[in-house]
Design a protein around this motif. Structure first.
Motif, short mmCIF file in Angstrom:
data_model
loop_
_atom_site.label_atom_id
_atom_site.label_comp_id
_atom_site.label_asym_id
_atom_site.label_seq_id
_atom_site.Cartn_x
_atom_site.Cartn_y
_atom_site.Cartn_z
N TYR A 131 45.70 37.27 32.98
CA TYR A 131 46.59 36.14 32.72
C TYR A 131 47.17 35.65 34.05
O TYR A 131 47.26 36.39 35.02
N MET A 132 47.51 34.39 34.06
CA MET A 132 47.94 33.70 35.28
C MET A 132 49.02 34.45 36.05
O MET A 132 48.91 34.64 37.25
N ASN A 133 50.06 34.89 35.35
CA ASN A 133 51.23 35.46 36.03
C ASN A 133 50.99 36.83 36.64
O ASN A 133 51.86 37.34 37.33
N LEU A 134 49.83 37.42 36.39
CA LEU A 134 49.51 38.73 36.98
C LEU A 134 48.19 38.67 37.75
O LEU A 134 47.51 39.68 37.89
N SER A 135 47.86 37.53 38.29
CA SER A 135 46.60 37.32 39.00
C SER A 135 46.45 38.19 40.24
O SER A 135 45.34 38.50 40.66
N GLY A 136 47.56 38.59 40.83
CA GLY A 136 47.51 39.38 42.07
C GLY A 136 46.75 40.68 41.93
O GLY A 136 46.04 41.10 42.85
N LYS A 137 46.89 41.31 40.78
CA LYS A 137 46.21 42.59 40.55
C LYS A 137 44.69 42.42 40.65
O LYS A 137 44.01 43.21 41.29
N ALA A 138 44.17 41.37 40.03
CA ALA A 138 42.72 41.10 40.06
C ALA A 138 42.26 40.72 41.46
O ALA A 138 41.24 41.21 41.95
N VAL A 139 43.02 39.84 42.11
CA VAL A 139 42.64 39.38 43.45
C VAL A 139 42.62 40.55 44.43
O VAL A 139 41.65 40.72 45.19
N ALA A 140 43.67 41.36 44.43
CA ALA A 140 43.74 42.51 45.35
C ALA A 140 42.59 43.49 45.09
O ALA A 140 41.96 43.98 46.03
N TYR A 141 42.31 43.75 43.82
CA TYR A 141 41.23 44.68 43.47
C TYR A 141 39.89 44.18 44.01
O TYR A 141 39.13 44.92 44.62
N TRP A 142 39.57 42.90 43.77
CA TRP A 142 38.26 42.37 44.17
C TRP A 142 38.14 42.19 45.68
O TRP A 142 37.04 42.31 46.22
N LEU A 143 39.24 41.93 46.36
CA LEU A 143 39.20 41.92 47.83
C LEU A 143 38.78 43.30 48.34
O LEU A 143 37.90 43.41 49.21
N ARG A 144 39.41 44.34 47.80
CA ARG A 144 39.07 45.73 48.20
C ARG A 144 37.66 46.10 47.77
O ARG A 144 36.87 46.65 48.54
N GLN A 145 37.34 45.82 46.52
CA GLN A 145 36.05 46.21 45.94
C GLN A 145 34.88 45.62 46.74
O GLN A 145 33.88 46.28 46.97
N GLU A 146 35.02 44.36 47.12
CA GLU A 146 33.93 43.66 47.83
C GLU A 146 34.08 43.71 49.36
O GLU A 146 33.28 43.13 50.07
N LYS A 147 35.15 44.39 49.82
CA LYS A 147 35.43 44.52 51.26
C LYS A 147 35.48 43.14 51.93
O LYS A 147 34.86 42.90 52.97
N ILE A 148 36.24 42.24 51.31
CA ILE A 148 36.40 40.88 51.81
C ILE A 148 37.75 40.78 52.51
O ILE A 148 38.78 41.12 51.92
N PRO A 149 37.77 40.31 53.75
CA PRO A 149 39.05 40.15 54.44
C PRO A 149 39.88 39.03 53.79
O PRO A 149 39.32 38.07 53.27
N GLN A 150 41.18 39.17 53.86
CA GLN A 150 42.07 38.21 53.20
C GLN A 150 41.86 36.78 53.71
O GLN A 150 42.03 35.83 52.96
N GLU A 151 41.45 36.63 54.96
CA GLU A 151 41.23 35.26 55.48
C GLU A 151 40.02 34.59 54.82
O GLU A 151 39.83 33.39 54.96
N ASN A 152 39.22 35.36 54.07
CA ASN A 152 38.07 34.81 53.34
C ASN A 152 38.37 34.65 51.85
O ASN A 152 37.47 34.54 51.03
N LEU A 153 39.65 34.63 51.51
CA LEU A 153 40.10 34.42 50.14
C LEU A 153 40.51 32.96 49.96
O LEU A 153 41.23 32.41 50.79
N LEU A 154 40.04 32.35 48.88
CA LEU A 154 40.48 31.01 48.50
C LEU A 154 40.88 31.05 47.03
O LEU A 154 40.07 31.45 46.18
#
Length: 187
Positions: free
Chosen positions: A64-87
């Motif tokens: 859900y929208m108001n808890l999007s951070g949990k998903a974003v943080a998980y997938w950044l770590r999971q895929e080893k994507i640096p935060q500057e490559n997040l949109l």
């Protein structure tokens, strides 16, 4: 190079055609254009596309929208994507319908999804693509408007605006944020 494109929205059929789900719609448009399919996974649905030698991991959080951070943080770590490559792709009532604005970072502007992502990541230093949904609603009716469905006129214009937003996302990964902002942040 790998990028995480987080299109924000709310899961469930009752939200599918609402203005607040434009992030999901942009992610869907990107996947459809590339012939990719979303797969239900941890904290969301994920698809992967390739464009000009870059990999784009498309995420539609199921938190859900108001808890999007949990998903974003998980997938950044999971895929080893640096935060500057997040949109992050979100709706914006302060912009006229269909207007696209990219920013390198900034405030959440009252958007609870962006606020939660910043809280979870510990900073607001991530790019965002704001898709204008307009603000034509009476005082006190913001929630009804944002969770309302598109007007027939908006629905008719939406495919063209989704195409522009998709092009902006791909440009973010290939041309970089500054050049993409110059190309797409027009009235």
């Amino acid at each position: 190079m790998k990028y995480l494109i987080a299109g924000l929205g709310n899961i469930g059929a009752e939200y599918a055609r609402t203005r607040h789900n434009i992030g999901f719609k942009v992610a869907d448009a990107l996947a459809e254009k590339a012939g990719a399919t979303f797969v239900s996974s941890r904290y969301g649905s994920v698809a992967e596309i390739r464009h000009k030698g870059r990999t784009f991991v498309l995420l539609k959080p199921s938190t859900y929208m108001n808890l999007s951070g949990k998903a974003v943080a998980y997938w950044l770590r999971q895929e080893k994507i640096p935060q500057e490559n997040l949109l992050v792709v979100v709706d914006d009532i302060a912009l006229p319908f269909g207007t696209i604005r990219l920013r390198a970072k900034g405030s959440d502007g009252g958007h609870n999804g962006l606020k939660n992502i910043a809280e979870t990541l510990g900073n607001a230093d991530y790019a965002r693509l704001r898709f204008g949904i307009g603000g034509d609603f009476p005082k006190g009716f913001q929630i009804d408007y944002v969770l309302g469905e598109w007007t027939p006129e908006e629905s008719e214009a939406l495919p063209e605006r989704l195409e522009a937003a998709s092009d902006a996302v791909l440009s973010f990964g290939t041309a970089g944020l500054a050049r993409t902002m110059n190309a797409f942040n027009r009235k």
